[in-house]
Design an enzyme around this catalytic site. Structure first.
Site, PDB file in Angstrom:
ATOM      1  N   SER A   5       0.834  -1.197   0.000  1.00  0.00           N
ATOM      2  CA  SER A   5       0.000   0.000   0.000  1.00  0.00           C
ATOM      3  C   SER A   5       0.870   1.250   0.000  1.00  0.00           C
ATOM      4  CB  SER A   5      -0.895   0.009   1.251  1.00  0.00           C
ATOM      5  OG  SER A   5      -1.529   1.258   1.440  1.00  0.00           O
ATOM      6  N   TYR A  26      -1.836  -1.034  10.531  1.00  0.00           N
ATOM      7  CA  TYR A  26      -1.977  -1.438   9.124  1.00  0.00           C
ATOM      8  C   TYR A  26      -0.764  -0.989   8.320  1.00  0.00           C
ATOM      9  CZ  TYR A  26      -3.978  -1.412   4.369  1.00  0.00           C
ATOM     10  OH  TYR A  26      -4.214  -1.599   3.026  1.00  0.00           O
TER      11      TYR A  26
END
Length: 295
Positions: free
Chosen positions: A190, A203
């Site tokens: 990401s 995360y």
């Protein structure tokens, strides 16, 4: 006079915020979302890039995972994908799209936080296909906490780590017994790996680790003729957003293109990395961030 041969403006190719404010319980579902995510149902055209490939995609019930399953099938691949038990309706739709493309769809309820379920998943793939050509480690969990690290419980931290890292580790390790030269592994990292947002602390930590895992595994497996790469999406409009983010109306507005991506815009990167056209590409990260500059 408009020249219809020109490519569309990427700023307006898909819906732009502001979106209606919307929230769902985790894991979130596609149908209630406004606008509805585009997985390429009406737009993705296959070109035979993955003929008869045996592929495994985690988190294939919705979002990026569904878009990848659809694209792989239209490129000629059979697809086994995972979903959580509460996502059964979503999984049926993904299976329908794969079968509509004329390929085999195998939907497996699997919690990749559990090592034995990962082992059973890889065994099922080997039984169904006889081999694994492509493994896409895509499933992930996040839960934004705007009140800082104090709000991140041990239970949440454990779930994020086990979903995003343990599952990827176990599945990669287990799949190698059924993967031969020419095989490939594609991980989903990401933009958070490079430009972390404080509410997504845990995360973002895992997404940075996925970059390192990808680069290390690429070196480890190159002598075996197996490639390992990753895709780093920016903001993408998936059910995970209304299920885990406190505000959704302006989601994606921070990207230089001024909008979130649709899942269909991520799938071509996964197709390319799985194809023979990417035969000299390993240990790389394909950044699909909408213009956010990365190191």
């Amino acid at each position: 006079m408009t020249d219809d041969r020109r490519a569309p403006d990427p700023r307006t190719l898909h819906p732009r915020p502001d979106f209606p404010e919307q929230h769902q319980p985790h894991p979130g579902w596609t149908e209630p979302m406004e606008p509805r995510p585009d997985h390429g149902e009406d737009s993705y055209e296959g070109h035979g890039l993955l003929p008869d490939r045996a592929t495994v995609v985690t988190g294939g019930d919705s979002g990026i995972g569904r878009a990848v399953c659809l694209a792989y099938a239209r490129e000629g691949a059979d697809v086994l994908f995972t979903y959580l038990p509460e996502e059964q309706d979503e999984a049926r739709e993904t299976a329908r799209l794969v079968e509509e493309a004329g390929r085999k769809a195998v939907a497996v309820a699997c919690d990749i936080r559990q090592e034995e379920q990962c082992r059973a998943l890889i065994g099922r793939a080997a039984d169904e296909f006889g081999r694994i050509d492509v493994l896409v480690n895509n499933a992930a969990f996040q839960m934004a906490q705007t009140e800082g690290i104090e709000a991140v419980t041990t239970e949440q931290f454990d779930r994020v780590m086990k979903t995003n890292l343990y599952g990827m580790f176990w599945l990669t390790k287990m799949a190698l017994a059924h993967m031969h030269e020419g095989g490939c592994i594609i991980n989903t990292t990401s933009v958070q790996a490079y430009k972390p947002s404080p509410p997504l602390l845990d995360y973002a930590m895992t997404k940075g680790a996925i970059v390192t895992f990808t680069q290390c595994m690429a070196q480890m497996l190159a002598p075996r003729g197996i490639r390992v790469n990753a895709v780093a999406p920016g903001p993408v409009w998936t059910p995970l957003i209304p299920a885990t983010m406190p505000e959704t109306a302006e989601f994606g507005k921070q990207a230089p293109l001024g909008r979130a991506a649709q899942p269909a815009e991520m799938a071509p990167a996964y197709v390319f990395l799985a194809s023979s056209g990417a035969g000299f590409i390993t240990g790389d990260i394909v950044n699909a961030t909408g213009g956010t500059p990365l190191p």
